[in-house]
Design a protein around this motif. Structure first.
Motif, PDB file in Angstrom:
ATOM      1  N   MET A 126     -63.156 -55.356  47.359  1.00  0.00           N
ATOM      2  CA  MET A 126     -63.734 -56.530  46.694  1.00  0.00           C
ATOM      3  C   MET A 126     -63.346 -57.790  47.468  1.00  0.00           C
ATOM      4  SD  MET A 126     -63.146 -57.930  42.789  1.00  0.00           S
ATOM      5  CE  MET A 126     -63.931 -56.492  42.086  1.00  0.00           C
ATOM      6  N   ALA A 127     -64.333 -58.657  47.692  1.00  0.00           N
ATOM      7  CA  ALA A 127     -64.079 -59.885  48.446  1.00  0.00           C
ATOM      8  C   ALA A 127     -63.141 -60.809  47.681  1.00  0.00           C
ATOM      9  CB  ALA A 127     -65.398 -60.599  48.730  1.00  0.00           C
ATOM     10  N   THR A 128     -62.273 -61.478  48.419  1.00  0.00           N
ATOM     11  CA  THR A 128     -61.338 -62.430  47.819  1.00  0.00           C
ATOM     12  C   THR A 128     -61.770 -63.850  48.152  1.00  0.00           C
ATOM     13  OG1 THR A 128     -59.902 -62.523  49.765  1.00  0.00           O
ATOM     14  CG2 THR A 128     -59.486 -60.762  48.151  1.00  0.00           C
ATOM     15  N   LEU A 129     -61.098 -64.812  47.504  1.00  0.00           N
ATOM     16  CA  LEU A 129     -61.372 -66.218  47.792  1.00  0.00           C
ATOM     17  C   LEU A 129     -61.088 -66.532  49.254  1.00  0.00           C
ATOM     18  CD1 LEU A 129     -62.178 -69.000  46.627  1.00  0.00           C
ATOM     19  CD2 LEU A 129     -59.743 -69.382  46.166  1.00  0.00           C
ATOM     20  N   ALA A 130     -60.049 -65.933  49.777  1.00  0.00           N
ATOM     21  CA  ALA A 130     -59.701 -66.148  51.187  1.00  0.00           C
ATOM     22  C   ALA A 130     -60.805 -65.636  52.103  1.00  0.00           C
ATOM     23  CB  ALA A 130     -58.375 -65.471  51.518  1.00  0.00           C
ATOM     24  N   ALA A 140     -73.159 -69.753  49.878  1.00  0.00           N
ATOM     25  CA  ALA A 140     -73.879 -68.727  50.631  1.00  0.00           C
ATOM     26  C   ALA A 140     -72.927 -67.615  51.060  1.00  0.00           C
ATOM     27  CB  ALA A 140     -74.559 -69.356  51.848  1.00  0.00           C
ATOM     28  N   ALA A 141     -71.736 -67.985  51.487  1.00  0.00           N
ATOM     29  CA  ALA A 141     -70.743 -66.980  51.895  1.00  0.00           C
ATOM     30  C   ALA A 141     -70.329 -66.121  50.704  1.00  0.00           C
ATOM     31  CB  ALA A 141     -69.531 -67.670  52.509  1.00  0.00           C
ATOM     32  N   ALA A 142     -70.125 -66.759  49.561  1.00  0.00           N
ATOM     33  CA  ALA A 142     -69.740 -66.018  48.361  1.00  0.00           C
ATOM     34  C   ALA A 142     -70.836 -65.040  47.950  1.00  0.00           C
ATOM     35  CB  ALA A 142     -69.441 -66.995  47.222  1.00  0.00           C
ATOM     36  N   GLU A 143     -72.074 -65.486  48.060  1.00  0.00           N
ATOM     37  CA  GLU A 143     -73.205 -64.626  47.708  1.00  0.00           C
ATOM     38  C   GLU A 143     -73.296 -63.442  48.654  1.00  0.00           C
ATOM     39  OE1 GLU A 143     -76.618 -63.534  45.513  1.00  0.00           O
ATOM     40  OE2 GLU A 143     -75.167 -65.134  45.112  1.00  0.00           O
ATOM     41  N   GLU A 144     -73.148 -63.711  49.942  1.00  0.00           N
ATOM     42  CA  GLU A 144     -73.265 -62.645  50.940  1.00  0.00           C
ATOM     43  C   GLU A 144     -72.145 -61.620  50.807  1.00  0.00           C
ATOM     44  OE1 GLU A 144     -73.442 -62.158  55.827  1.00  0.00           O
ATOM     45  OE2 GLU A 144     -73.602 -64.136  54.878  1.00  0.00           O
TER      46      GLU A 144
END
Length: 335
Positions: free
Chosen positions: A1-5, A40-44
């Motif tokens: 899972m992607a993190t804020l970092a 956009a980065a969060a979406e991707e």
């Protein structure tokens, strides 16, 4: 899972900047271009913010409650709900929708439900420009497409008068001097404002308003047809008609066809709303005033979330857009 970092690295910003954007606190602190890059980065990356953990820390649920009054199931709600969902998705907030049907008891139940869910802010959405009852216990509410029945509650509405003036002014600019107005036989705020602006615009152009050219009737297809026939089935019919809404304009089209009146060669028609199911499916397509539902909802929700509504509370008017299509043309020669 992607993190804020991970999001911060992908967007080439610090984790603090990414956090500001994804927590809805970027206004005035992060440029629009940078904020767009972070989103956009969060979406991707499929980043999902832990709203529950955030709520535990700051006692906020990061939820917008939407309380509708007979609006959420109508075509008029599409743009408003689209804007609310889009803003909340961008800022990482959730949305809770409920509709009271305009009934007092249902409104009380809806209010209790929203409060029990501890929503942070409430958007009280009206179906049309009107005064709405905002219970005193809702101290975190604002009204969308209407105004509250008490002081201290912010509201956003279309600028009905300016829009009607522009619609009638468009017909005047085409050389029309005998302009009819078909409206609804109700007493809503929008009806009164649009009629008043219609008359004021004629007077400003040096034309004495003719009361016989103003027809009030039902707001359903049968009523629209009856009103249109009263206006068009006369020897001294107008060369143009300003309609209260697109549905009434559709009635003008139907009656004009039955009477052999060509639009726009014999009769120019302007509607109001830009309800696409009607305006773009008529032949010719309808010239109309587009209501700023999306813009009003976008502006209001962003400021509610960021807690930066102007003070003191007021009713802010948003401009409507004249959408010129093929239903208006220069007045017939000799008219």
């Amino acid at each position: 899972m992607a993190t804020l970092a991970d999001v911060a690295d992908a967007a080439r910003v610090s984790t603090a900047t990414a956090s500001l954007v994804l927590s809805g606190k970027a206004s005035g602190r992060v440029s629009d271009a940078t904020a767009a890059r972070v989103r956009a980065a969060a979406e991707e990356l499929g980043y999902v913010r832990d709203a529950l953990a955030g709520g535990m820390r700051n006692r906020r649920t990061r939820t917008v409650g939407v309380l509708g009054e007979r609006v959420l199931s109508t075509p008029y709600a599409v743009a408003m709900i689209d804007a609310i969902l889009t803003v909340c998705r961008q800022l990482g907030w959730a949305v809770l929708l409920t509709d009271s049907g305009g009934q007092a008891e249902q409104t009380r139940r809806a209010v209790r439900e929203l409060r029990s869910r501890r929503v942070d802010v409430i958007v009280h959405a009206a179906m049309y420009h009107q005064q709405v009852h905002v219970p005193a216990e809702l101290d975190n509410a604002a009204v969308l497409n209407g105004f509250a029945d008490r002081d201290g509650v912010f509201g956003v509405v279309p600028d009905e008068r300016a829009a009607a003036r522009e619609a009638v002014g468009h017909l005047l600019s085409l050389g029309h001097r005998r302009i009819g107005h078909i409206t609804h036989d109700d007493t809503t705020v929008a009806i009164g404002m649009r009629r008043t602006a219609y008359e004021e615009t004629l007077v400003s152009a040096g034309i004495d308003p003719d009361p016989s050219l103003v027809i009030s009737g039902g707001n359903d297809p049968e009523g629209a047809d009856a009103s249109a026939r009263r206006l068009l089935d006369r020897e001294d019919r107008p060369t143009a008609v300003f309609c209260y809404n697109d549905g009434i304009a559709a009635g003008v089209y139907r009656v004009a066809a039955r009477l052999g009146i060509s639009i726009p060669e014999d009769l120019s028609v302007v509607g109001f709303d830009d309800l696409r199911l009607i305006s773009t499916n008529l032949e010719p397509q309808l010239t109309t005033m587009r209501l700023p539902h999306y813009e009003m909802a976008d502006w209001l929700v962003r400021r509610l979330i960021n807690d930066d509504l102007p003070e003191p509370a007021e009713v802010r008017r948003f401009p409507c857009e004249l959408v010129v299509r093929k239903s208006t043309a220069p007045a017939p020669a000799g008219a």
